[in-house]
Design an enzyme around this catalytic site. Structure first.
Site, mmCIF file in Angstrom:
data_model
loop_
_atom_site.group_PDB
_atom_site.id
_atom_site.type_symbol
_atom_site.label_atom_id
_atom_site.label_comp_id
_atom_site.label_asym_id
_atom_site.label_seq_id
_atom_site.Cartn_x
_atom_site.Cartn_y
_atom_site.Cartn_z
ATOM 1 N N SER A 150 0.978 -1.281 -0.011
ATOM 2 C CA SER A 150 -0.099 -0.029 -0.011
ATOM 3 C C SER A 150 0.909 1.151 0.154
ATOM 4 C CB SER A 150 -1.201 0.089 1.438
ATOM 5 O OG SER A 150 -1.574 1.380 1.376
ATOM 6 N N TYR A 164 -1.776 -0.813 10.461
ATOM 7 C CA TYR A 164 -1.728 -0.861 9.025
ATOM 8 C C TYR A 164 -0.319 -0.215 8.190
ATOM 9 C CZ TYR A 164 -3.640 -0.982 3.986
ATOM 10 O OH TYR A 164 -3.886 -1.234 2.615
#
Length: 263
Positions: A150, A164
Site C-alpha cells: 500500500s 496498517y
C-alpha cells in the site's frame, strides 16, 4: 521470434498456474479476473465461501480450483500449495491479496488488535511466499510472487493507521529481502502498492455526498492524476509482474497511486 519483434509475447501467461489468496476481496477478485482473462489456471483461496464462488464464476471459462481456506498458519499455506499442485501439477504465480485493516488511535488499540493486523498482512504473506517458493524452487523454472502492499507502507496517516502502516512497511521489507534472496533462482518477488481505489470498502468516497466530496477533495489535492483509482488501474501492473515482461524486476514496490507518493 524475439521479444522485440513480438513484445506482447512478454505478457503471455496462458497455461500458467496461479494461486490467488484473498480471492473474495477487492484486489483478489480483480487479480483473479485479470489472470483468468490472460489464460492462467487458477487456485482461488478465500475464507468466505459465498464470495469465493462469486469470484470463481466471474472468471468465466478459465480452469479454476476453489480452496475455501485462509493462509492462517504454516500448515494451511502448505496445504494450499499442495492442493494446487495436486490439481494442476505446478505453481508458477502467487498473488497474495489477503489481509486486513483495523483503524484506531494507538491509545485506544489493544495490543492484540495490532498483532492481528500484523499477522494477517505480514506473517501470512511471508508464509504463503515461503510455501509457494519451495514449490517453485523444486520445479526449477523460476516463478512470480506478487505481494499486496500500500502507499501507506511508505507514508504515514493521521487517522489511527499505526497497525496498517507498520504492516505494509513490513510487506515492503519482505518484498525487497526476498527479491534479493530468490532473484538468483529465477523467482521474482514484487509488490503492488495502491492508494485509494474503488472497492466495497471505499465506495462511499466515490459518492456525491457532502462528506465524500470534502474527503475526496482533500485527498485528490495530493494526487497528480486528479482522480481515485479504479480496479482496471491494478490490472496492468499485475499482468506485468506476473509475466515474463518483469523478469528483470525483483524486490520492487510498484505504486499504483496516480502519482500520490511522488509529490
Amino acid at each position: 521470434m524475439s521479444a522485440l519483434a513480438n513484445p506482447l509475447s512478454l505478457f503471455d501467461i496462458g497455461g500458467k498456474v496461479a494461486i490467488v489468496t484473498g480471492a473474495s476481496g477487492a484486489f483478489g477478485a480483480v487479480a483473479a479476473q485479470v489472470l483468468a482473462g490472460a489464460g492462467a489456471k487458477l487456485a482461488l483461496v478465500a475464507g468466505n465461501a459465498k464470495a469465493l464462488a462469486e469470484t470463481a464464476e466471474a472468471c468465466g471459462e478459465a480452469e479454476v480450483l476453489t480452496i475455501n481456506a485462509r493462509p492462517a498458519d504454516e500448515t494451511a499455506c502448505d496445504k494450499i500449495v499442495a492442493d494446487t499442485v495436486a490439481r494442476f501439477g505446478r505453481v508458477d504465480i502467487l498473488v497474495v491479496a489477503s489481509g486486513k485493516n483495523d483503524v484506531a488511535k494507538i491509545t485506544e488499540m489493544a495490543p492484540a488488535r495490532f498483532l492481528d493486523v500484523m499477522d494477517a498482512n505480514v506473517t501470512q504473506s511471508w508464509l504463503m511466499a515461503r510455501a509457494a517458493s519451495k514449490q517453485m524452487l523444486a520445479q526449477g523454472e523460476g516463478g512470480k510472487v506478487v505481494l499486496m502492499s500500500s502507499a501507506r507502507g511508505l507514508l504515514g496517516h493521521p487517522a489511527g493507521y499505526t497497525a496498517y502502516c507498520a504492516s505494509k512497511s513490513a510487506v515492503d521489507g519482505i518484498t525487497k529481502a526476498l527479491g534479493c534472496e530468490l532473484g538468483p533462482t529465477g523467482i521474482t518477488v514484487n509488490a503492488i502498492a495502491p492508494t485509494v481505489f474503488r472497492s466495497p470498502l471505499t465506495a462511499w468516497m466515490f459518492e456525491d455526498t457532502e462528506n465524500a466530496q470534502t474527503v475526496r477533495k482533500g485527498f485528490l489535492a495530493r494526487v497528480p492524476k486528479g482522480r481515485l483509482g479504479e480496479p482496471e488501474d491494478l490490472a496492468g501492473p499485475l499482468l506485468f509482474l506476473a509475466s515474463r515482461a518483469s523478469d528483470f524486476y525483483t524486490g520492487h514496490i510498484l505504486y499504483a497511486d496516480g502519482g500520490y507518493t511522488a509529490g
